[in-house]
Write a protein that holds these residues in place. Structure first.
Motif, PDB file in Angstrom:
ATOM      1  N   ASP A   1      42.634  16.986 -25.620  1.00  0.00           N
ATOM      2  CA  ASP A   1      43.877  16.397 -25.117  1.00  0.00           C
ATOM      3  C   ASP A   1      43.627  15.542 -23.872  1.00  0.00           C
ATOM      4  O   ASP A   1      44.337  14.571 -23.640  1.00  0.00           O
ATOM      5  CB  ASP A   1      44.886  17.507 -24.813  1.00  0.00           C
ATOM      6  N   PHE A   2      42.639  15.940 -23.081  1.00  0.00           N
ATOM      7  CA  PHE A   2      42.203  15.091 -21.972  1.00  0.00           C
ATOM      8  C   PHE A   2      40.788  15.475 -21.578  1.00  0.00           C
ATOM      9  O   PHE A   2      40.279  16.533 -21.967  1.00  0.00           O
ATOM     10  CB  PHE A   2      43.157  15.161 -20.770  1.00  0.00           C
ATOM     11  N   ILE A   3      40.145  14.598 -20.828  1.00  0.00           N
ATOM     12  CA  ILE A   3      38.819  14.866 -20.276  1.00  0.00           C
ATOM     13  C   ILE A   3      38.885  14.649 -18.776  1.00  0.00           C
ATOM     14  O   ILE A   3      39.336  13.582 -18.313  1.00  0.00           O
ATOM     15  CB  ILE A   3      37.745  13.940 -20.887  1.00  0.00           C
ATOM     16  N   SER A   4      38.455  15.638 -18.004  1.00  0.00           N
ATOM     17  CA  SER A   4      38.399  15.464 -16.553  1.00  0.00           C
ATOM     18  C   SER A   4      36.985  15.064 -16.151  1.00  0.00           C
ATOM     19  O   SER A   4      36.003  15.477 -16.761  1.00  0.00           O
ATOM     20  CB  SER A   4      38.832  16.743 -15.831  1.00  0.00           C
ATOM     21  N   VAL A   5      36.908  14.230 -15.110  1.00  0.00           N
ATOM     22  CA  VAL A   5      35.626  13.697 -14.640  1.00  0.00           C
ATOM     23  C   VAL A   5      35.426  14.121 -13.194  1.00  0.00           C
ATOM     24  O   VAL A   5      36.240  13.780 -12.324  1.00  0.00           O
ATOM     25  CB  VAL A   5      35.579  12.165 -14.747  1.00  0.00           C
ATOM     26  N   THR A   6      34.353  14.846 -12.925  1.00  0.00           N
ATOM     27  CA  THR A   6      34.122  15.341 -11.578  1.00  0.00           C
ATOM     28  C   THR A   6      33.818  14.192 -10.629  1.00  0.00           C
ATOM     29  O   THR A   6      33.452  13.092 -11.041  1.00  0.00           O
ATOM     30  CB  THR A   6      32.964  16.356 -11.532  1.00  0.00           C
ATOM     31  N   PHE A   7      33.978  14.457  -9.334  1.00  0.00           N
ATOM     32  CA  PHE A   7      33.838  13.416  -8.321  1.00  0.00           C
ATOM     33  C   PHE A   7      32.373  13.154  -8.056  1.00  0.00           C
ATOM     34  O   PHE A   7      31.639  14.024  -7.580  1.00  0.00           O
ATOM     35  CB  PHE A   7      34.545  13.844  -7.038  1.00  0.00           C
ATOM     36  N   GLY A   8      31.900  11.943  -8.357  1.00  0.00           N
ATOM     37  CA  GLY A   8      30.492  11.603  -8.221  1.00  0.00           C
ATOM     38  C   GLY A   8      30.117  11.153  -6.829  1.00  0.00           C
ATOM     39  O   GLY A   8      30.946  11.037  -5.935  1.00  0.00           O
ATOM     40  N   ALA A   9      28.838  10.882  -6.685  1.00  0.00           N
ATOM     41  CA  ALA A   9      28.327  10.429  -5.392  1.00  0.00           C
ATOM     42  C   ALA A   9      28.830   9.027  -5.099  1.00  0.00           C
ATOM     43  O   ALA A   9      28.946   8.189  -5.977  1.00  0.00           O
ATOM     44  CB  ALA A   9      26.795  10.434  -5.418  1.00  0.00           C
ATOM     45  N   GLY A  10      29.102   8.789  -3.834  1.00  0.00           N
ATOM     46  CA  GLY A  10      29.593   7.463  -3.427  1.00  0.00           C
ATOM     47  C   GLY A  10      31.091   7.413  -3.536  1.00  0.00           C
ATOM     48  O   GLY A  10      31.644   7.299  -4.614  1.00  0.00           O
TER      49      GLY A  10
ATOM     50  N   LYS B   1      36.135   4.124 -18.829  1.00  0.00           N
ATOM     51  CA  LYS B   1      35.506   4.055 -20.145  1.00  0.00           C
ATOM     52  C   LYS B   1      36.179   5.026 -21.119  1.00  0.00           C
ATOM     53  O   LYS B   1      36.461   4.681 -22.273  1.00  0.00           O
ATOM     54  CB  LYS B   1      34.012   4.387 -20.020  1.00  0.00           C
ATOM     55  N   ILE B   2      36.455   6.252 -20.663  1.00  0.00           N
ATOM     56  CA  ILE B   2      37.101   7.257 -21.509  1.00  0.00           C
ATOM     57  C   ILE B   2      38.458   6.765 -21.993  1.00  0.00           C
ATOM     58  O   ILE B   2      38.819   6.911 -23.167  1.00  0.00           O
ATOM     59  CB  ILE B   2      37.244   8.583 -20.738  1.00  0.00           C
ATOM     60  N   LYS B   3      39.202   6.152 -21.098  1.00  0.00           N
ATOM     61  CA  LYS B   3      40.553   5.684 -21.430  1.00  0.00           C
ATOM     62  C   LYS B   3      40.537   4.445 -22.317  1.00  0.00           C
ATOM     63  O   LYS B   3      41.204   4.392 -23.356  1.00  0.00           O
ATOM     64  CB  LYS B   3      41.322   5.396 -20.136  1.00  0.00           C
TER      65      LYS B   3
ATOM     66  N   ILE C   1      41.214   8.310 -24.857  1.00  0.00           N
ATOM     67  CA  ILE C   1      41.478   9.681 -24.416  1.00  0.00           C
ATOM     68  C   ILE C   1      41.990   9.654 -22.980  1.00  0.00           C
ATOM     69  O   ILE C   1      41.498   8.887 -22.145  1.00  0.00           O
ATOM     70  CB  ILE C   1      40.207  10.546 -24.510  1.00  0.00           C
ATOM     71  N   THR C   2      42.965  10.477 -22.694  1.00  0.00           N
ATOM     72  CA  THR C   2      43.515  10.559 -21.336  1.00  0.00           C
ATOM     73  C   THR C   2      42.477  11.151 -20.385  1.00  0.00           C
ATOM     74  O   THR C   2      41.954  12.240 -20.637  1.00  0.00           O
ATOM     75  CB  THR C   2      44.772  11.441 -21.326  1.00  0.00           C
ATOM     76  N   PRO C   3      42.164  10.456 -19.291  1.00  0.00           N
ATOM     77  CA  PRO C   3      41.250  11.023 -18.296  1.00  0.00           C
ATOM     78  C   PRO C   3      41.996  11.605 -17.091  1.00  0.00           C
ATOM     79  O   PRO C   3      43.086  11.138 -16.743  1.00  0.00           O
ATOM     80  CB  PRO C   3      40.420   9.815 -17.860  1.00  0.00           C
ATOM     81  N   ILE C   4      41.397  12.614 -16.492  1.00  0.00           N
ATOM     82  CA  ILE C   4      41.811  13.082 -15.163  1.00  0.00           C
ATOM     83  C   ILE C   4      40.640  12.833 -14.220  1.00  0.00           C
ATOM     84  O   ILE C   4      39.512  13.240 -14.505  1.00  0.00           O
ATOM     85  CB  ILE C   4      42.168  14.576 -15.149  1.00  0.00           C
TER      86      ILE C   4
END
Length: 286
Positions: free
Chosen positions: A43-52, A66-68, A73-76
């Motif tokens: 239903d959605f994919i969450s993306v952790t906070f990367g460097a920078g 890219k996911i959206k 797919i809905t990203p968080i």
């Protein structure tokens, strides 16, 4: 779509968490992972906070885009605030608006002894308030079934969680846990505290003993006896530990679904085999 609306349309919600690659070249090669995950219909994919952390070089936003845009797919997007100023946060929010990304998981972020906090945001609740005041975002919050490691008590932690929800968090994703009874007890405590938003259960499959032990040290999750027995028995057999870890996670999820949990959030560790095996194990239950 805003994730809060997903919870209105269906229960349980099934979602994945992934992390952005460290190198730009790896970002280009993540399509294989996303292709497989997209076929599992989260239903959605969450993306952790990367460097920078700036809007110009943060790989979290690039991956969410890219996911959206490429996979529909809905990203968080995870945003941490402890080490960022309000001006820097404005850059990030502007980038999200530009790419029509409307879902954010607001986090304080871990303390780094080598980095002095900016002191403009002290807690995740401060970030929730700021985001709600600076755009039409749906804001999610994290919760901790066994209490945050820095909380005085589970009661105090749930009081702070209520403040986060009152500030505008429309749904919650739990930290990993390995004992469902702890999660059910947490649910009851949140209800008593007047927290009525959906709570997704965060599940991390065990496929590597050292990795899990490190995560448990960081987040304070307890290990049930049967879980420890499993790790001890199969720790020197990579394939057996993988199979046993997936089976344990599937059993957790089956029990959670039987108890009408609002959602299941799978910490995939960017391992498509993990996501595929778990989804196969529960495909007739959702």
């Amino acid at each position: 779509m805003k994730v809060e609306n997903l919870f209105r349309e269906k229960r349980p919600v099934i979602s994945f968490e992934i992390f952005p690659p460290k190198r730009d070249t790896e970002l280009k090669n993540i399509d294989g992972t996303l292709e497989i995950l997209s076929r599992l219909n989260p239903d959605f994919i969450s993306v952790t906070f990367g460097a920078g952390g700036s809007a110009t070089n943060n790989k979290t936003i690039a991956l969410a885009k890219k996911i959206k845009q490429e996979y529909g797919i809905t990203p968080i997007v995870h945003l941490t605030c402890l080490n960022y100023s309000k001006n820097e946060m404005d850059e990030l929010l502007a980038e999200l608006k530009e790419n029509e990304i409307e879902n954010v998981l607001a986090l304080r972020g871990d303390r780094n002894p080598d980095i002095e906090p900016k002191k403009e945001f002290h807690y995740a609740t401060d970030l929730v308030k700021y985001i709600k005041a600076h755009g039409d975002f749906d804001v999610c919050g994290a919760c901790y079934p066994e209490g945050h490691t820095e909380a005085e008590s589970i009661v105090a932690d749930i009081q702070h969680l209520k403040e986060k929800v009152d500030a505008g968090a429309t749904h919650l994703i739990s930290q990993l846990f390995f004992d469902n009874n702890i999660f059910y007890s947490f649910q009851e405590k949140t209800k008593l505290a007047g927290i009525n938003v959906p709570i997704e259960a965060g599940i991390m499959p065990v496929i590597n003993k050292a990795q899990i032990e490190r995560m448990v040290t960081l987040c304070g999750a307890s290990l049930p006896e049967k879980f420890q027995c499993m790790m001890n028995k199969y720790e020197n057999d990579k394939d057996a530990l993988f199979d046993a870890g997936i089976a344990y996670a599937v059993n957790q999820i089956v029990d959670l679904l039987a108890h009408d949990v609002d959602g299941i959030h799978i910490y995939t560790m960017n391992n498509t085999k993990v996501a595929e095996r778990i989804c196969k194990g529960i495909e007739n239950l959702i």
